[in-house]
Design an enzyme around this catalytic site. Structure first.
Site, PDB file in Angstrom:
ATOM      1  N   GLY B 362       0.825  -1.215   0.000  1.00 28.33           N
ATOM      2  CA  GLY B 362       0.000   0.000   0.000  1.00 28.33           C
ATOM      3  C   GLY B 362       0.854   1.257   0.000  1.00 28.33           C
ATOM      4  O   GLY B 362       1.972   1.273  -0.545  1.00 28.33           O
ATOM      5  N   SER B 363       0.355   2.292   0.654  1.00 29.02           N
ATOM      6  CA  SER B 363       0.999   3.615   0.560  1.00 29.02           C
ATOM      7  C   SER B 363       2.377   3.696   1.197  1.00 29.02           C
ATOM      8  O   SER B 363       3.044   4.719   1.061  1.00 29.02           O
ATOM      9  CB  SER B 363       0.103   4.651   1.227  1.00 29.02           C
ATOM     10  OG  SER B 363      -1.178   4.587   0.675  1.00 29.02           O
ATOM     11  N   THR B 364       2.799   2.644   1.912  1.00 26.15           N
ATOM     12  CA  THR B 364       4.120   2.719   2.560  1.00 26.15           C
ATOM     13  C   THR B 364       5.255   2.837   1.543  1.00 26.15           C
ATOM     14  O   THR B 364       6.377   3.171   1.918  1.00 26.15           O
ATOM     15  CB  THR B 364       4.371   1.479   3.442  1.00 26.15           C
ATOM     16  OG1 THR B 364       4.097   0.323   2.680  1.00 26.15           O
ATOM     17  CG2 THR B 364       3.519   1.491   4.698  1.00 26.15           C
TER      18      THR B 364
END
Lengths: 91, 645
Positions: B362-364
């Protein structure tokens, strides 16, 4: 000439006998030393077993999970809240 | 005439004796030959065979077990120790006295008395009867004491003895394992009871003192499946345990050691009387020292457990890396697994998810895209990104959680804009985006030394369409393990240098080859992106709950939908937070992943970030890291200088 020969053979036989006795003695010494080593090894093993057992005891007693459980259950301690934690700084 | 006759007779007699003598001599010679040849056959030709038979009767070679090495944490605290436990074996036929006659019982008692050096011979009939009744009472008391010591129900042994007398299969068996894993102290007490039919055998057992705290890491040992059950006569080879999971399995060769052999002298009942000589000395297994810090491991374990329970999550994982060396300082997983408890030996429980399971990050991964775009000059620090809540790429729409409007680079990271990173990704060639991910270690095994680590999936960029490039920029379309993600963050924490990771402690004196750090980003870019990531934990950012009082924190949240058999599911998420502390000069990197939180919250900033904050606050104190943001915590100035004991 014949006498010399007999003397030589006799001497050699004595040497052989002496060497045989030496072999027997060294074998006997080896057995004694081996038994001594085994005895010491058993002692070392015993100490090793005890050491491992104590290590295990120390780790079990100092297990943080256990300490925390005891601190909360027996000593009724609480984890300080975020606001109550103060950074102590030397001047 | 007479003389002649006599002469004639003498000659005849002489002839007779000669024949007889010859005959006898021949027989004697033949007998001697037979004897000599037999002696030659026995002593020269077949000598070895008879030596072997003789030795087999009196001399035997027994195995000397080697101790299995310990598994320790980086400070030398044992995580897995082999220790000696005792097994109590009884011979039910000898323990029961119902079938024995008075005389047989007296003979047993006589043996006992002889052992105790008491008067055992020249006893009158009355004295013998008295000794037999004493023996019966002492034995009954001994059995009762043994039952108490072993916490067995009263009458358990008597029941076994009775069963032994009735059951035919059981009857042939003279050894019955009454109790296993008895500590040496209790075994000594049982031995002092002096029961003749009770034998105490020493066995080695593996203990895991930290129980479930580091269970997934150390794994466990066990006996490979074999025929036969525990109550059959024990084979000494059965004592050998081998590593079946975790570090125990991965480092089996180093831990196990080599058993030795020695020659011993046996008595008529094949009991060892004496040692003769050493055939081969045993070599103990080596200890291995993990990079794990048990104190941090415990913090991670405790907080992860709390978060998984509070969020009604399916599972969870947390990895903490030393930002300076790449060593794994903690690696906790939920559901928990206690290697001491044999009933928990199920693959889904003992699997180390942090290293062997993948998820979409995801956004990591957005900070990596920003850093790569800056380094490749596809964007500049002054660029403004215009977003309107949605962004169309072909037939696909990329959405943000809300319309963030126009924003600068810091805003992109702070608000975690999918649209802005998609725009960045579309500005750079797919090959460049792919190679950045690859240099960060995605799609490649991290090489930590833990058996069974996964490489994750990173597809070939040749097949990427525009939308694929965009989704890869916000952490979909490829997957990673928590360890791989934490490793990738070392590139941001270490001013652009990516570290190799290790589960074994890195020692300065150790000659083991350590993969040198690789430059992925320029130092300035890494520092600037880190500064942008500090805004994520601000009040306006996506993870204010990742704040740690007194320290600067840089991090990034991630919330990824889980992929099911029919595409992405609606209500199942991976909630992730990856961060480093102190942000100015990172000491630790941590990745927290909570799998399927079901208690309402599912955003990484709400579910995973608080775990990061709580663990890091404790870790900073344990590692005595000086706070670099003292204005955010109460400070008490003291006159006295505190010196570390």
């Amino acid at each position: 000439m014949m006498v010399w020969r007999i003397c030589l053979v006799g001497c050699l036989m004595l040497v052989v006998l002496g060497s045989a006795m030496a072999v027997i003695y060294s074998q006997y010494r080896y057995r004694l030393l081996f038994l001594e080593i085994q005895k010491q090894k058993k002692g070392l093993d015993q100490s090793n077993v005890e050491w491992r057992q104590l290590q295990l005891d120390v780790t079990t007693l100092t297990d943080q999970n256990k300490i925390e459980r005891n601190a909360v259950d027996k000593l009724k301690l609480v984890m300080p809240s975020r606001e109550n934690i103060i950074y102590v700084k030397p001047k | 005439m007479n003389v002649f006759h006599a002469k004639k007779m003498t000659a005849a007699a002489k002839d007779d004796f000669t024949a007889r003598r010859r005959f006898l001599t021949a027989i004697m010679l033949a007998g001697m030959c037979v004897l000599i040849s037999r002696a030659f056959f026995l002593q020269v030709l077949d000598k070895q065979h008879y030596i072997e038979i003789g030795e087999a009767k009196q001399v035997s070679v027994v195995e000397l077990p080697a101790h299995r090495g310990m598994i320790k944490d980086r400070n030398g605290n044992p995580l897995a120790v082999s220790t000696v436990v005792e097994t109590i074996v009884i011979d039910p036929s000898a323990l029961g006295s119902e079938q024995l006659t008075e005389h047989e019982l007296f003979l047993i008692r006589q043996r006992e008395l002889k052992k105790r050096k008491e008067q055992h011979s020249k006893l009158t009939g009355e004295q013998q009867a008295a000794e037999v009744s004493k023996y019966k009472i002492e034995k009954a008391n001994g059995i009762a004491s043994m039952e108490t010591l072993l916490q067995l129900p009263k009458g358990h042994i008597a029941k076994l003895v009775k069963e032994h007398a009735i059951n035919k299969n059981f009857k042939d068996n003279h050894f019955y394992v009454l109790a296993k894993n008895i500590d040496p102290e209790r075994a000594t007490q049982i031995k002092s009871l002096g029961l003749l039919a009770v034998t105490i055998r020493q066995e080695s057992k593996r203990f895991y003192p930290t129980e479930s705290v580091s269970g997934h890491l150390v794994g466990f040992t066990g006996r490979p499946p074999k025929k036969g059950d525990d109550n059959k006569e024990m084979d000494r080879k059965d004592d050998i345990d081998i590593g079946l999971a975790g570090m125990e399995a991965g480092y089996e060769q180093r831990l196990k050691g080599t058993p030795g052999k020695k020659k011993v002298l046996l008595d008529g009942q094949r009991r060892i009387i004496d040692d003769i000589e050493s055939v081969q000395a045993p070599i103990d297994g080596q200890d291995i020292e993990l990079s794990i810090d048990q104190r941090l491991q415990y913090l991670a374990y405790r907080e992860l457990q709390r978060a998984v329970t509070a969020n009604h999550a399916k599972a969870g994982t947390m990895v903490i890396l030393d930002a300076k060396t790449g060593e794994i300082l903690a690696c906790a997983n939920q559901p928990q697994f206690n290697p001491n408890n044999r009933s928990e030996l199920q693959e889904n429980l003992y699997r180390n998810r942090a290293i062997t399971e993948v998820f979409e990050p995801g956004s990591t991964v957005k900070p990596f895209i920003v850093a790569a775009a800056l380094d490749g000059h596809y964007i500049s620090y002054n660029d403004i990104f215009h977003t309107h809540g949605t962004f169309q790429i072909g037939n696909h729409t990329v959405r943000d959680t809300s319309n963030h409007g126009s924003m600068d680079l810091t805003g992109v990271i702070k608000h975690s804009s999918n649209i802005a990173v998609s725009q960045m990704a579309l500005r750079m060639p797919p090959q460049y985006q792919h190679s950045t991910y690859q240099r960060l270690g995605f799609g490649i095994k991290p090489g930590s030394g833990f058996e069974g680590e996964v490489r994750g999936k990173l597809s070939d960029y040749h097949h990427w369409k525009d939308f694929d490039r965009a989704v890869h920029a916000f952490g979909y379309g490829f997957n990673t393990s928590a360890l791989q993600l934490a490793r990738a963050y070392t590139a941001l924490a270490n001013d652009g240098m990516l570290h190799s990771v290790s589960i074994l402690k890195r020692d300065d004196n150790d000659d083991t080859y350590i993969e040198p750090p690789v430059r992925v980003f320029s130092p300035q870019t890494a520092r600037n992106v880190r500064a942008m990531m500090e805004h994520v934990v601000s009040k306006e950012g996506t993870a204010p709950e990742a704040r740690v009082d007194g320290y600067t924190v840089a991090g990034k949240t991630g919330t990824a939908k889980k992929a099911g058999a029919h595409g992405y599911t609606e209500n199942s998420y991976f909630s992730v937070f990856a961060g480093m502390i102190p942000a100015k000069n990172p000491r630790l990197i941590a990745v927290v992943m909570i799998d399927e939180p079901h208690a309402g919250e599912y955003y990484g900033g709400k579910v995973a970030a608080p775990v990061f904050a709580r663990v890091m606050a404790g870790a900073m104190r344990i590692l005595a890291v000086t706070p670099d943001k003292q204005e955010t915590m109460p400070v008490l100035l003291t006159q006295n200088h505190y010196t570390k004991p």
